[in-house]
Write a protein that holds these residues in place. Structure first.
Motif, short mmCIF file in Angstrom:
data_model
loop_
_atom_site.label_atom_id
_atom_site.label_comp_id
_atom_site.label_asym_id
_atom_site.label_seq_id
_atom_site.Cartn_x
_atom_site.Cartn_y
_atom_site.Cartn_z
N HIS A 9 42.41 36.43 28.68
CA HIS A 9 42.16 35.10 29.59
C HIS A 9 43.59 35.14 31.12
O HIS A 9 44.01 34.16 31.33
CB HIS A 9 43.05 34.08 28.18
CG HIS A 9 42.33 33.64 27.32
ND1 HIS A 9 41.34 32.63 27.50
CD2 HIS A 9 42.90 33.65 26.11
CE1 HIS A 9 40.80 32.87 26.57
NE2 HIS A 9 41.64 33.18 25.87
N TRP A 10 43.97 36.67 31.74
CA TRP A 10 44.55 36.56 32.37
C TRP A 10 44.14 36.13 33.90
O TRP A 10 44.88 34.97 34.25
CB TRP A 10 44.60 38.15 33.04
CG TRP A 10 45.24 38.13 34.13
CD1 TRP A 10 46.34 38.44 34.56
CD2 TRP A 10 44.97 38.66 35.21
NE1 TRP A 10 47.02 39.05 35.35
CE2 TRP A 10 45.34 39.06 36.18
CE3 TRP A 10 43.17 39.14 36.04
CZ2 TRP A 10 45.05 38.71 37.55
CZ3 TRP A 10 42.65 38.55 37.18
CH2 TRP A 10 44.22 39.13 38.33
N GLY A 18 43.01 26.31 32.67
CA GLY A 18 43.30 26.19 31.83
C GLY A 18 44.06 25.69 31.44
O GLY A 18 45.19 25.25 31.34
N ASP A 19 44.74 25.48 29.84
CA ASP A 19 45.21 24.48 29.60
C ASP A 19 46.46 24.58 29.47
O ASP A 19 47.04 26.39 29.21
CB ASP A 19 44.71 23.13 28.01
CG ASP A 19 44.11 24.86 26.76
OD1 ASP A 19 45.04 25.59 27.07
OD2 ASP A 19 43.15 24.70 26.30
N VAL A 20 47.94 23.49 29.02
CA VAL A 20 49.09 24.19 28.97
C VAL A 20 49.09 24.64 27.40
O VAL A 20 49.98 25.75 27.91
CB VAL A 20 49.38 22.53 28.98
CG1 VAL A 20 51.36 22.83 28.13
CG2 VAL A 20 49.20 21.77 30.24
N GLU A 21 48.60 24.39 26.55
CA GLU A 21 48.67 24.75 25.76
C GLU A 21 48.34 26.61 25.32
O GLU A 21 48.95 27.45 24.91
CB GLU A 21 47.95 24.77 24.15
CG GLU A 21 47.23 25.61 22.54
CD GLU A 21 48.68 25.37 21.77
OE1 GLU A 21 48.92 26.06 21.81
OE2 GLU A 21 49.92 24.16 22.19
N ARG A 25 50.77 30.30 25.28
CA ARG A 25 50.14 31.02 24.03
C ARG A 25 50.81 32.30 24.79
O ARG A 25 51.18 32.88 24.70
CB ARG A 25 49.19 30.35 23.72
CG ARG A 25 49.01 29.66 22.37
CD ARG A 25 48.29 29.34 21.87
NE ARG A 25 47.65 30.58 21.30
CZ ARG A 25 45.69 30.55 21.14
NH1 ARG A 25 45.51 29.62 21.48
NH2 ARG A 25 45.23 31.67 20.92
N ILE A 26 50.25 31.62 26.52
CA ILE A 26 50.23 33.03 27.32
C ILE A 26 51.88 33.77 27.17
O ILE A 26 51.84 34.90 27.54
CB ILE A 26 49.14 33.34 27.97
CG1 ILE A 26 47.50 33.55 27.95
CG2 ILE A 26 49.65 34.35 28.58
CD1 ILE A 26 47.27 32.65 28.98
#
Ligand SMILES: [Zn+2]
Length: 260
Positions: A9-10, A18-21, A25-26
């Motif tokens: 997801h880099w 991408g979403d906040v969640e 998590r990243i």
């Protein structure tokens, strides 16, 4: 989230898509994973360099994509937006950059901080987030283990009379350079020793320049560290303790007589 997922997801993370969640998590993974922090940092730097180099050339997304897929930077069928700006010349430039990037770090493309990298590793080892790859309180067993794990010469852990009680060892990479670590205690305080080829200091140009062949002391937050070159190794000792004690451990590195 594991390393693979974080790295997948880099691009979303980097482009603030991408979403906040997902971002959360990243972030959470990066807070605990120096390996991915380093990897993310390199990805960003590489992309910045590529964007700088790429003028508006004839788009050849297919070829460009093949180069990227072959390099392992993107998965097949990726549609990274800068692919659109590519062309033959860009491919050539990218191949050169990738070679630089994957090969020996040059001062032009890296600004690694050995103190920061080893401090992260030390914290992970000391808190148990990173399990010791080999656990033993025997200097000789640890030395023997490392000899089979790394391709460069590693000398034995400092003798106990220098204050270092070894608990275990393992291997890691620091700025893409192979390294070994020795984890243990000085008095009751966790202390880690990182060992590389002395040539690997080239990956840390500003630290090498600051050393002038002497032992260099640094501090990162409340962690103290000492860095020196001993024989064919660059050795860094880090812990939350008196730097004089770390210095003593550093100087004792490799002085254990060989009885094997
Ligand atoms: Zn990771």
């Amino acid at each position: 989230m594991n390393c693979n997922e974080a790295r997948q997801h880099w691009n979303l993370y980097h482009d603030s898509e991408g979403d906040v969640e997902l971002h959360f998590r990243i972030e959470e993974h990066l807070a605990n994973c120096p390996g991915c922090v380093e990897w993310f940092h390199k990805q960003s730097r590489l992309e910045d360099l590529l964007v700088q180099k790429l003028a508006a050339h004839t788009p050849e997304p297919e070829l460009w994509n093949r180069v990227l897929v072959a390099s392992g930077l993107v998965k097949p069928a990726s549609t990274r937006r800068w692919i659109l700006f590519s062309g033959m010349a860009a491919c050539a430039a990218a191949v050169v950059l990738l070679l630089l990037w994957n090969g020996r770090p040059s001062s032009a493309v890296t600004a690694n901080d050995i103190v920061e990298l080893t401090s992260n590793w030390h914290e992970r080892l000391a808190t148990g987030k990173e399990p010791l790859q080999f656990r033993s309180q025997s200097d000789l067993e640890v030395e023997d283990y490392l000899r089979h794990q790394v391709s460069f010469p590693v000398r034995c852990p400092p003798r106990k009379d220098a204050g270092f009680a070894v608990q275990g060892a393992g291997v890691c990479r620091l700025a893409d350079q192979p390294a070994a670590y020795l984890a243990g205690h000085v008095d009751m305080t966790p202390v880690s020793i990182f060992v590389m080829r002395r040539e690997s200091l080239a990956a840390f140009p500003h630290q090498r320049a600051a050393m002038h062949g002497k032992i260099q002391r640094s501090r990162a937050g409340s962690l103290e560290s000492v860095l020196g070159v001993i024989d064919r190794n660059a050795v860094l000792v880090v812990g939350r303790t008196d730097p004089d004690k770390l210095d003593r451990v550093l100087r004792a590195y490799g002085t254990y007589p060989h009885h094997l």
